[in-house]
Design an enzyme around this catalytic site. Structure first.
Site, mmCIF file in Angstrom:
data_model
loop_
_atom_site.group_PDB
_atom_site.id
_atom_site.type_symbol
_atom_site.label_atom_id
_atom_site.label_comp_id
_atom_site.label_asym_id
_atom_site.label_seq_id
_atom_site.Cartn_x
_atom_site.Cartn_y
_atom_site.Cartn_z
ATOM 1 N N HIS A 114 -32.030 8.469 -2.149
ATOM 2 C CA HIS A 114 -30.648 9.039 -2.146
ATOM 3 C C HIS A 114 -29.701 8.239 -3.208
ATOM 4 C CE1 HIS A 114 -28.019 11.226 0.760
ATOM 5 N NE2 HIS A 114 -27.220 10.178 0.354
ATOM 6 N N ASP A 154 -36.238 10.286 -0.536
ATOM 7 C CA ASP A 154 -34.809 10.157 0.116
ATOM 8 C C ASP A 154 -35.218 10.103 1.639
ATOM 9 O OD1 ASP A 154 -32.331 10.832 1.281
ATOM 10 O OD2 ASP A 154 -31.677 12.113 -0.506
ATOM 11 N N CYS A 183 -23.766 13.692 -1.763
ATOM 12 C CA CYS A 183 -24.047 13.161 -0.311
ATOM 13 C C CYS A 183 -23.348 13.825 0.479
ATOM 14 C CB CYS A 183 -23.793 11.405 -0.393
ATOM 15 S SG CYS A 183 -23.901 10.546 0.980
#
Length: 245
Positions: A212, A179, A132
């Protein structure tokens, strides 16, 4: 999940109840978590946190996984003592919070960590993995630090600029098909630009049906439908490091 009130749908996912096998150390002006393999090695990997910080059990689990695969793993506090994001925080303030934690202004921390690995751990071959926010850090480091042998950027948000594609050493980019933070057209653009500009090995891989955070924030034991992709991505990450480090 993604809307104006919530600009980053980084939900904590499945927070691991995990204590870690390593120890916390002081590395000049920052703290870090270090886990070493059972046998001595000259190979090391810097593990870069997500927005939830260096103490997130999930990230330490990934560091320990790397140590189990023969690497000295270090997860430094790249926020340098600033509070990590908390899932209960007001998402409308996320943009302001992020401004004080710029993923491209971490060179001072990277320098002291590299120095520590070389001088205190006798590391000679060093790579980097980030998740991330940490995926953005990896991308930044791989265009700036030639001493890093390999990088793995795991769902790092892509910002288009000409200096982003001249990777210095082999870099692997992992994305999830579903995502909501990183649309697939951004992934496609990244591939196109790397093909045009990059002179070293790289790989961009998108995992079907994954959202994600799937690699480090999902527990495979309670997400059976995602388990094959979680395990595949982790295996791919380690294979990339093994190949180039």
């Amino acid at each position: 999940m993604a809307n104006e009130a919530r600009p980053c749908p980084c939900d904590i996912g499945d927070r691991f109840e995990y204590g870690g096998l390593g120890q916390e150390v002081q590395v000049e002006h920052i703290k870090a978590y270090v886990c070493k393999p059972s046998t001595s090695t000259e190979k090391a990997v810097i593990v870069v946190q997500d927005i939830f910080g260096w103490q997130l059990p999930n990230t330490r689990y990934m560091a320990d996984m790397l140590a189990a695969n023969g690497y000295i793993a270090i997860c430094p506090d790249f926020f340098v003592g600033k509070e990590p994001w908390n899932p209960s925080d007001d998402w409308s303030t996320f943009g302001e919070w992020l401004k004080t934690r710029d993923a491209r202004k971490i060179d001072k921390e990277a320098d002291v960590v590299l120095k520590y690995l070389k001088q205190q751990c006798s590391a000679k071959k060093i790579g980097v993995v980030g998740f991330c926010w940490g995926g953005i850090v990896v991308h930044h480091l791989m265009v700036k630090y030639p001493e890093l042998k390999a990088g793995v950027s795991v769902y790092g948000i892509i910002r288009d600029s000409d200096d982003r594609y001249n990777l210095l050493k082999p870099t692997f980019f992992i994305f999830g098909e579903k995502d909501e933070v990183i649309p697939l057209d951004q992934v496609t653009l990244l591939e196109q630009k790397l093909k045009q500009h990059c002179k070293v090995d790289y790989r961009v891989k998108t995992y079907p049906g994954q959202t994600h955070g799937f690699v480090h924030r999902r527990r495979e034991d309670i997400n059976p439908q995602d388990k094959p992709y979680i395990e595949e991505a982790r295996k791919d990450m380690i294979s990339w490091l093994n190949k180039y480090i």
